[in-house]
Design an enzyme around this catalytic site. Sequence first.
Site, PDB file in Angstrom:
ATOM      1  N   HIS A  28      40.552  49.785  40.551  1.00 46.12           N
ATOM      2  CA  HIS A  28      39.544  49.035  40.006  1.00 46.12           C
ATOM      3  C   HIS A  28      38.709  49.609  38.945  1.00 46.12           C
ATOM      4  CE1 HIS A  28      36.853  45.721  39.356  1.00 46.12           C
ATOM      5  NE2 HIS A  28      37.832  44.872  39.799  1.00 46.12           N
ATOM      6  N   GLY A  37      33.330  40.015  35.154  1.00 44.94           N
ATOM      7  CA  GLY A  37      31.881  39.719  35.681  1.00 44.94           C
ATOM      8  C   GLY A  37      30.744  39.095  34.628  1.00 44.94           C
ATOM      9  N   GLU A  96      42.881  44.507  33.913  1.00 45.35           N
ATOM     10  CA  GLU A  96      41.451  43.836  33.591  1.00 45.35           C
ATOM     11  C   GLU A  96      40.643  44.380  32.820  1.00 45.35           C
ATOM     12  OE1 GLU A  96      40.309  41.951  37.726  1.00 45.35           O
ATOM     13  OE2 GLU A  96      39.704  44.126  37.760  1.00 45.35           O
ATOM     14  N   SER A 116      36.815  37.374  34.484  1.00 42.79           N
ATOM     15  CA  SER A 116      36.257  35.757  34.380  1.00 42.79           C
ATOM     16  C   SER A 116      37.412  34.876  34.280  1.00 42.79           C
ATOM     17  CB  SER A 116      35.426  36.113  32.935  1.00 42.79           C
ATOM     18  OG  SER A 116      34.332  36.742  33.149  1.00 42.79           O
ATOM     19  N   GLU A 166      35.664  49.134  38.857  1.00 41.80           N
ATOM     20  CA  GLU A 166      34.357  49.485  39.343  1.00 41.80           C
ATOM     21  C   GLU A 166      34.501  50.625  40.322  1.00 41.80           C
ATOM     22  OE1 GLU A 166      33.982  45.578  41.229  1.00 41.80           O
ATOM     23  OE2 GLU A 166      33.521  44.861  39.346  1.00 41.80           O
ATOM     24  N   ASN A 225      39.773  38.926  44.958  1.00 40.16           N
ATOM     25  CA  ASN A 225      38.714  40.205  45.358  1.00 40.16           C
ATOM     26  C   ASN A 225      37.445  39.933  45.553  1.00 40.16           C
ATOM     27  OD1 ASN A 225      37.485  42.781  45.150  1.00 40.16           O
ATOM     28  ND2 ASN A 225      38.012  43.195  43.306  1.00 40.16           N
ATOM     29  N   TRP A 226      37.068  40.034  46.613  1.00 41.17           N
ATOM     30  CA  TRP A 226      35.662  39.562  47.316  1.00 41.17           C
ATOM     31  C   TRP A 226      34.764  40.606  46.960  1.00 41.17           C
ATOM     32  CZ3 TRP A 226      36.795  36.683  52.716  1.00 41.17           C
ATOM     33  CH2 TRP A 226      37.466  35.679  52.660  1.00 41.17           C
ATOM     34  N   LYS A 227      35.156  41.733  46.602  1.00 43.89           N
ATOM     35  CA  LYS A 227      34.345  42.875  46.460  1.00 43.89           C
ATOM     36  C   LYS A 227      33.080  43.092  47.339  1.00 43.89           C
ATOM     37  CE  LYS A 227      35.067  42.285  41.553  1.00 43.89           C
ATOM     38  NZ  LYS A 227      34.503  42.356  39.927  1.00 43.89           N
ATOM     39  N   GLY A 280      37.524  37.625  40.825  1.00 47.33           N
ATOM     40  CA  GLY A 280      36.209  38.178  41.313  1.00 47.33           C
ATOM     41  C   GLY A 280      35.489  36.944  41.743  1.00 47.33           C
TER      42      GLY A 280
END
Length: 255
Positions: free
Chosen positions: A99, A177, A171, A217, A101, A10-12, A238
């Site tokens: 997700h 992160g 997650e 992580s 976020e 997931n490159w965000k 990530g």
Amino acid sequence: MTRRPLIVGNWKMNMNVAQATALAQDISYEYDRDFEDVDVVLCPPFTDLRSVRVTLGFDKSPIMLGAQNVYWQPSGAFTGEISAEMLKEIGCNYCIIGHSERREHFGETDETVNLKARALIAQGIAPIICCGENLATRDAKQTIGHITSQVTTALLNISAAELKDVVIAYEPIWAIGTGLAALPEQAEDVCASIRETLADIYGATFASKTRILYGGSMKPSNVAQFAPMPNIDGGLIGTAALVAGDFMSLVKAFL
Ligand code: 13P
């Protein structure tokens, strides 16, 4: 039941077109035939989907393409949104939904995750449904109930026949992160409970075939602890997905 491991990057909101092309090229180059027993999916931002697809296509790479979000309506006056049909056309096989976020910053709920899952399934795109608890929920020992509710609502009124290739990603929000992953046993406990939830809804055979990922992580220095866990079938990555060598060492760990 042996499930094919799956590693999703997931490159965000990272990587311009040139950077995305270079990263896809590096990953494709390193993913040689030795790695074909692991499915790999790259989820760049929408603006990079085409260039990543072209790069992977040029290399005839078995690496697959995914998006990070979708809107559930097929088309129309929804400024700024992208439909499942559009993702299908550009070559996406997978799409991340729910997700944390997106839940935190963009108002995503279990109900909209359900709508998104249906829209993706109708286009033959596999949803990667994210779930996870915050620290307060974990401290209150309500993690399993919270996750069960998230997964159950996301899958409401979707039949097993429709859901050919769903992926669930656990997650924990406190591990995303932060550099501090969940303990492998904590992740395994929750992933096992997700499999039980799937068995309750769809039966044991379906549950035993469905891939459940851990994310938060996961990195080269800790992946060896997660890979042997019986209910963890791969990772949703990530930070480590943005460095080709790191990402490939995660793929390798699940071989
Ligand atoms: P990190 O690997 O950076 O913790 O991110 C995990 C994640 O949110 C993947 O979706």
